[in-house]
Design an enzyme around this catalytic site. Sequence first.
Site, mmCIF file in Angstrom:
data_model
loop_
_atom_site.group_PDB
_atom_site.id
_atom_site.type_symbol
_atom_site.label_atom_id
_atom_site.label_comp_id
_atom_site.label_asym_id
_atom_site.label_seq_id
_atom_site.Cartn_x
_atom_site.Cartn_y
_atom_site.Cartn_z
ATOM 1 N N CYS A 2 -74.528 -58.047 47.729
ATOM 2 C CA CYS A 2 -73.445 -58.848 47.155
ATOM 3 C C CYS A 2 -72.294 -58.986 48.150
ATOM 4 O O CYS A 2 -72.007 -58.077 48.919
ATOM 5 C CB CYS A 2 -72.921 -58.196 45.884
ATOM 6 N N LYS A 604 -79.541 -59.927 53.798
ATOM 7 C CA LYS A 604 -79.381 -59.452 55.174
ATOM 8 C C LYS A 604 -79.033 -57.973 55.223
ATOM 9 O O LYS A 604 -79.590 -57.211 56.003
ATOM 10 C CB LYS A 604 -78.285 -60.271 55.864
#
Length: 609
Positions: A2, A604
């Site tokens: 997030c 990522k």
Amino acid sequence: MCGIVGAVAQRDVAEILVEGLRRLEYRGYDSAGVAVIHNGELNRTRRVGKVQELSAALETDPLAGGTGIAHTRWATHGEPSERNAHPHLSEGDIAVVHNGIIENHHKLREMLKEHGYHFSSDTDTEVICHLVHHQLKTNDSLLAAVQATVKQLEGAYGTVVIDRRDSERMVVARSGSPLVIGFGLGENFVASDQLALLPVTRSFAFLEEGDVAEVTRRTVSIFDVHGNKVEREVKESEITHDAGDKGEYRHYMLKEIYEQPLALTRTIEGRIANKQVLDTAFGDNAAEFLKDIKHVQIIACGTSYHAGMAARYWLEDWAGVSCNVEIASEFRYRKSHLFPNSLLVTISQSGETADTLAAMRLAKEMGYKATLTICNAPGSSLVRESDMAYMMKAGAEIGVASTKAFTVQLAGLLMLTAVIGRHNGMSEQMQAEITQSLQSMPAKVEQALGLDDAIAELAEDFADKHHALFLGRGDQYPIAMEGALKLKEISYIHAEAYASGELKHGPLALIDADMPVIVVAPNNELLEKLKSNVEEVRARGGLMYVFADVDAEFESDDTMKVIPVPHCDIFMAPLIYTIPLQLLSYHVALIKGTDVDQPRNLAKSVTVE
């Protein structure tokens, strides 16, 4: 995972917040939202999908106000939906964004329901929101309420809280999920990554585990896990302002593939002298830490794990030490034996990978002689908590599929091999050969990038395939693993990698005309054995794509396409053979029309377990 952005300023901040979210899109997300305080009211906009959807909504119905928070959500508790998107509100007074997982949220939810709170989402985050509101009934400030709240939380969190009744203040807390404070002139910011804030500031302080910070326009006060006021070092970012721009490239991934010669030049620069790798490449006190090492334990995840797998061959063959490589999430949950004079090496592009961090902390408790991280993020948790750090200097990597970080990790691990080897009697000649190889890498990678057009044409053969098999031997086996990972990550083709000697033990059953087999074949001592494996595939009707040294004497025919790779020495071969595999995965994804930079379901930076 997030993404979090927050701001306290005199100017309207919604545009700053949304731009920050755009710069965090690489983290992976399924929804986005923003909440801003204006004239004592909390106004919120949320959307499922890309940040662009949120931006379009704000163009239609702008949000004014100088204090706000924004978030991109990666679903953990509750499906991707607008009602589950952050920020979450409590009674219209409190707004919260959060990254992490609250493990005791069910228990807290039931307690809060007993106190009359109603839940509008399925998320664990809403528990934080209502808890803060509840604590404000007995605490005289937002800071005190948040400090009381986090004492009740079990799990990981990076969270930012604002209160419409106290409109020029944010309170920030972290445990297991990174947050950074950005310092401006008459305005201050917070984010989960400094990249989000580079358009507005270059001065940052990283919060440490258990920290709670109170942020206003003019002040930042930080308190440790015990509630004591502390100072955290403010540093100027070394990341360039345009690091988040694609420039002339169609995708970040392609840009980062082509940045590899420069990234390698930067990582090598200043770390070699007199035909030796300097101990100081790993920190000021590295010589003392590394001089008696006899065993190396490498811990990593994903692509970084493959880099560690390659390094195992080098450390054992050339440095004369035993080496074990383990996936971080597995290391944590088994009883491993600690060898004398052991070095723990963690590899992480972000320095915040949750499993790697937890494994490193466990290893320190076990009594490892020293810890070293190979990392691309100055100020990250792994860098701060390790005895030594090899800073990769690869520059910001935005594409979810790692490219330049991987090759720079390989270069750093080769340097580590040279240093440990020197302390264990490696000859001066081998040290000189390794340093010569390191210094030649950027130019050789540039040559390998010259294969781009040929590989783009080759990629057409893969567009209608559903499976692929990658083969390699020795330190090329991890490179085959990395090639398979790249193909599955961004083209969604199921791909597996095997040590080619394992063909007879299962994979041969899969070989047919619809299963392309990709072989990495440098001209080394294992080449003749690899050629035998190739013949086994050929005999069963398999179609092969062989990336072979120009001197390896492979010839293309109806069953085998040979792609000549520039000749290179044994030290750099794993790195050089990585380049065409990166290009192959990119061009296959391009043909298939997948999202190259943000592949589905992936993030990522994996900051939750």
